[in-house]
Design a protein around this motif. Sequence first.
Motif, PDB file in Angstrom:
ATOM      1  N   HIS A 186     -64.700 120.771 103.219  1.00 11.78           N
ATOM      2  CA  HIS A 186     -63.698 121.836 103.313  1.00 11.78           C
ATOM      3  C   HIS A 186     -63.184 122.151 101.912  1.00 11.78           C
ATOM      4  O   HIS A 186     -63.082 121.262 101.078  1.00 11.78           O
ATOM      5  N   SER A 189     -64.026 133.889 103.091  1.00 11.37           N
ATOM      6  CA  SER A 189     -63.697 132.785 104.002  1.00 11.37           C
ATOM      7  C   SER A 189     -64.761 132.694 105.089  1.00 11.37           C
ATOM      8  O   SER A 189     -65.020 133.664 105.817  1.00 11.37           O
ATOM      9  N   LEU A 208     -60.800 137.445  99.992  1.00 12.92           N
ATOM     10  CA  LEU A 208     -60.412 136.981 101.328  1.00 12.92           C
ATOM     11  C   LEU A 208     -61.606 136.945 102.282  1.00 12.92           C
ATOM     12  O   LEU A 208     -61.739 136.025 103.095  1.00 12.92           O
ATOM     13  N   THR A 218     -61.947 128.367 102.818  1.00 14.68           N
ATOM     14  CA  THR A 218     -60.807 129.199 103.193  1.00 14.68           C
ATOM     15  C   THR A 218     -60.205 129.778 101.936  1.00 14.68           C
ATOM     16  O   THR A 218     -59.805 129.032 101.029  1.00 14.68           O
ATOM     17  N   VAL A 219     -60.171 131.099 101.863  1.00 18.36           N
ATOM     18  CA  VAL A 219     -59.587 131.795 100.713  1.00 18.36           C
ATOM     19  C   VAL A 219     -58.259 132.388 101.161  1.00 18.36           C
ATOM     20  O   VAL A 219     -58.210 133.175 102.117  1.00 18.36           O
ATOM     21  N   LEU A 220     -57.196 131.988 100.475  1.00 22.26           N
ATOM     22  CA  LEU A 220     -55.844 132.431 100.855  1.00 22.26           C
ATOM     23  C   LEU A 220     -55.371 133.622 100.030  1.00 22.26           C
ATOM     24  O   LEU A 220     -55.785 133.763  98.868  1.00 22.26           O
ATOM     25  N   ASP A 227     -57.096 129.773  96.368  1.00 27.39           N
ATOM     26  CA  ASP A 227     -56.402 131.056  96.302  1.00 27.39           C
ATOM     27  C   ASP A 227     -57.367 132.159  95.893  1.00 27.39           C
ATOM     28  O   ASP A 227     -58.260 131.931  95.057  1.00 27.39           O
ATOM     29  N   MET A 228     -57.165 133.328  96.475  1.00 28.86           N
ATOM     30  CA  MET A 228     -57.977 134.490  96.128  1.00 28.86           C
ATOM     31  C   MET A 228     -58.002 134.701  94.613  1.00 28.86           C
ATOM     32  O   MET A 228     -56.968 134.581  93.940  1.00 28.86           O
ATOM     33  N   ILE A 242     -60.101 124.793 100.205  1.00 30.70           N
ATOM     34  CA  ILE A 242     -59.090 125.850 100.329  1.00 30.70           C
ATOM     35  C   ILE A 242     -58.712 126.284  98.926  1.00 30.70           C
ATOM     36  O   ILE A 242     -58.355 125.443  98.090  1.00 30.70           O
ATOM     37  N   THR A 280     -63.234 134.765  93.945  1.00 22.68           N
ATOM     38  CA  THR A 280     -63.282 134.782  95.401  1.00 22.68           C
ATOM     39  C   THR A 280     -62.410 135.901  95.964  1.00 22.68           C
ATOM     40  O   THR A 280     -61.449 136.345  95.333  1.00 22.68           O
TER      41      THR A 280
END
Lengths: 109, 114
Positions: free
Chosen positions: B10, B87, B84, B112-114, B14-15, B12, B82
């Motif tokens: 996994h 993801s 959104l 997962t891109v936040l 940030d964009m 995670i 990256t």
Amino acid sequence: GQQVQQSPASLVLQEGENAELQCNFSTSLNSMQWFYQRPGGSLVSLFYNPSGTKHSGRLTSTTVIKERRSSLHISSSQTTDSGTYLCALANTGYQNFYFGKGTSLTVIP
Amino acid sequence: GPKVLQIPSHQIIDMGQMVTLNCDPVSNHLYFYWYKQILGQQMEFLVNFYNGKVMEKSKLFKDQFSVERPDGSYFTLKIQPTALEDSAVYFCASSSRTGGNEQYFGPGTRLTVL
């Protein structure tokens, strides 16, 4: 367009019943593989079967190239067979797989 | 049987950040692939790689994506920057040759891109 069509999209069986999953393709075939995708997402390869019939336990895969179809037969289904079944085919020399949308199988006790 | 490993399982981020997904393919395999599966959607081909080069890529393989396998180490997929829509779960696969050969898939990296 869509190269790989799987049917049915979903299937509910009583434990002990048999299942027949179909994969039809619109192009020539170089390579064909059936997968089981666990609920968590990981893939289990069931069969590499570009032609003919293969058996593994309660599973049988049959690919008929000239009819552009492959099938996966599950006999005496069990609750643990529940999940998503994917077929994938490759039609180029580099074997890039095109996947179907899958058949979601639910086996109830 | 032969196993393909993927690291991390996994990620995670940030964009706008860069991310590198790592794949350890089956040791004697020569052909490497990345596939992308958005949650609840169809698995789709991204790119294949052979002899140090990209041989084919799909329209999903945007300019922000790159792949490499320096000196027989990990086969990597880098996304920079990256977005959104990146993801997804990214699956690596390898096979020993063309002309009809079984592909071995890793367990996937959930990005997962936040």
